[in-house]
Design an enzyme around this catalytic site. Structure first.
Site, short mmCIF file in Angstrom:
data_model
loop_
_atom_site.label_atom_id
_atom_site.label_comp_id
_atom_site.label_asym_id
_atom_site.label_seq_id
_atom_site.Cartn_x
_atom_site.Cartn_y
_atom_site.Cartn_z
N ASP A 242 -0.07 -3.95 6.24
CA ASP A 242 -0.71 -3.43 7.45
C ASP A 242 -2.17 -3.88 7.55
O ASP A 242 -3.01 -3.15 8.10
CB ASP A 242 -0.65 -1.89 7.48
CG ASP A 242 0.76 -1.37 7.73
OD1 ASP A 242 1.67 -2.18 7.99
OD2 ASP A 242 0.94 -0.14 7.67
N HIS B 211 0.84 -1.20 0.00
CA HIS B 211 0.00 0.00 0.00
C HIS B 211 0.87 1.24 0.00
O HIS B 211 2.09 1.16 0.14
CB HIS B 211 -1.00 -0.02 1.16
CG HIS B 211 -0.39 0.09 2.52
ND1 HIS B 211 0.39 -0.91 3.07
CD2 HIS B 211 -0.42 1.08 3.45
CE1 HIS B 211 0.78 -0.54 4.28
NE2 HIS B 211 0.31 0.67 4.53
N HIS C 149 4.85 -4.87 10.60
CA HIS C 149 5.25 -4.16 11.83
C HIS C 149 5.38 -5.11 13.01
O HIS C 149 4.66 -6.11 13.10
CB HIS C 149 4.22 -3.08 12.20
CG HIS C 149 4.21 -1.91 11.29
ND1 HIS C 149 5.04 -0.82 11.47
CD2 HIS C 149 3.47 -1.64 10.19
CE1 HIS C 149 4.81 0.08 10.51
NE2 HIS C 149 3.86 -0.40 9.72
N ASP D 121 6.02 4.58 4.89
CA ASP D 121 6.88 3.59 5.56
C ASP D 121 6.87 2.24 4.82
O ASP D 121 7.55 1.30 5.24
CB ASP D 121 6.48 3.41 7.03
CG ASP D 121 5.08 2.86 7.24
OD1 ASP D 121 4.13 3.40 6.61
OD2 ASP D 121 4.92 1.88 8.00
N HIS D 122 6.14 2.17 3.71
CA HIS D 122 6.11 0.94 2.90
C HIS D 122 6.69 1.13 1.51
O HIS D 122 7.11 0.17 0.88
CB HIS D 122 4.67 0.40 2.82
CG HIS D 122 4.14 0.02 4.16
ND1 HIS D 122 4.02 -1.29 4.58
CD2 HIS D 122 3.76 0.79 5.21
CE1 HIS D 122 3.57 -1.30 5.82
NE2 HIS D 122 3.40 -0.05 6.23
N HIS E 234 1.45 3.95 1.89
CA HIS E 234 2.05 4.72 2.99
C HIS E 234 3.58 4.76 2.87
O HIS E 234 4.21 3.79 2.45
CB HIS E 234 1.62 4.13 4.34
CG HIS E 234 0.17 4.38 4.63
ND1 HIS E 234 -0.57 3.59 5.49
CD2 HIS E 234 -0.68 5.32 4.16
CE1 HIS E 234 -1.82 4.06 5.54
NE2 HIS E 234 -1.91 5.10 4.74
N HIS F 228 -7.28 -0.91 5.55
CA HIS F 228 -6.24 0.02 6.02
C HIS F 228 -6.10 1.14 4.98
O HIS F 228 -6.13 2.32 5.31
CB HIS F 228 -4.95 -0.75 6.22
CG HIS F 228 -3.79 0.08 6.67
ND1 HIS F 228 -3.72 0.65 7.93
CD2 HIS F 228 -2.64 0.45 6.05
CE1 HIS F 228 -2.57 1.32 8.04
NE2 HIS F 228 -1.91 1.22 6.91
FE FE Z 1 2.90 0.75 8.09
ZN ZN Z 2 0.20 1.65 6.51
#
Ligand code: FE
Ligand code: ZN
Length: 251
Positions: A126, A53, A164, A57-58, A55, A109
């Site tokens: 996530d 996805h 995570h 951090d991905h 975001h 998410h």
């Molecule tokens: Fe994340």
């Molecule tokens: Zn995320």
């Protein structure tokens, strides 16, 4: 089949590294630096990048990885992903390091969120976490509950590679929901020991998640009772799920 290991990133992200000989793929490289360092150290060639996805951090490391390696980037078609060369919507079968990998749409998410299923290994970003699930940033409770249902229907030995290290925190919440679940109590002890030894709590198996993750247990009497106490309006799976998720947000 490729070998799976992890590259830690940021505070609690796992970037999953798939290798077959010197060939490599990564899942959700939010940061390029630790990936480049690991590829270099192990003499690996990056072929594929899988994104669950949008975001940061991905996908934050994709641009820098593409500067160094001509990798193909598999990612949700409906989300804005840097360098996406293989847009996906779910339902496709892709090839990663010579291995067929199934793509599943798991909205909740985010709306375009994908999960990647290799034989015995689920990369779910996530969506599903150890003893928990992702927050609903874009999707509805009904969408997320349906996505989790589809993941829960996969074979029980499937290993769950989430993005995570949230398991200990999630287990504290799970215990508040189901204080008398013996599998849950056993998992708390197991995960505490692993974390104290500096080991990741993941991957878990789907069997473990089904026995201990409250978000996969919205049909269980104890979970329903706890959610009704949190003002779930009825016993439907979506209502129970929504009440649990709201409770967890404020936990
Ligand atoms: Fe994340
Ligand atoms: Zn995320």
């Amino acid at each position: 089949m490729f070998t799976i290991s992890f590259i830690p990133a940021f505070k609690d992200n796992y970037i999953w590294l798939l290798t077959l000989g010197q060939r490599a793929a990564v899942v959700d490289p939010g940061d390029a630096a630790p990936v480049l360092a690991r590829l270099e150290a192990d003499g690996l060639r990056l072929e594929s990048i899988l994104i669950t996805h949008h975001h940061a951090d991905h996908q934050g490391g994709v641009a820098a990885l593409l500067e160094r390696w001509p990798a193909e980037v598999f990612a949700p078609a409906s989300e804005s992903i840097t360098g996406c060369s293989r847009p996906l919507r779910g339902g496709e079968t892709i090839e990663v390091l010579g291995q067929a990998v199934r793509v599943m749409a798991v909205p909740g998410h985010t709306l375009g969120h994908l999960a990647y299923l290799a034989p015995g290994a689920l990369f779910c970003g996530d969506t599903l976490f150890g003893a928990g699930c992702g927050r609903l940033f874009e999707g509805s409770p009904a969408q997320m509950a349906a996505s989790l249902d589809r993941l829960a229907a996969l074979p029980e030995p499937t290993l769950v590679y989430c993005a995570h290290e949230y398991t200990e925190m999630n287990l504290r919440f799970a215990l508040a929901v189901e204080p008398d679940n013996p599998d849950l109590r056993a998992r708390v002890t197991l995960v505490a020991a692993r974390r104290a030894a500096g080991l990741p709590s993941v991957p878990s198996t789907l069997a473990e998640e089904k026995a201990t993750n409250p978000f996969l247990r919205c049909g269980e009497a104890a979970v329903i009772a706890a959610a009704l106490q949190q003002a779930a309006p009825d016993r439907s799976k979506t209502a129970i799920f929504a009440a649990l998720r709201a409770w967890r947000n404020n936990f």
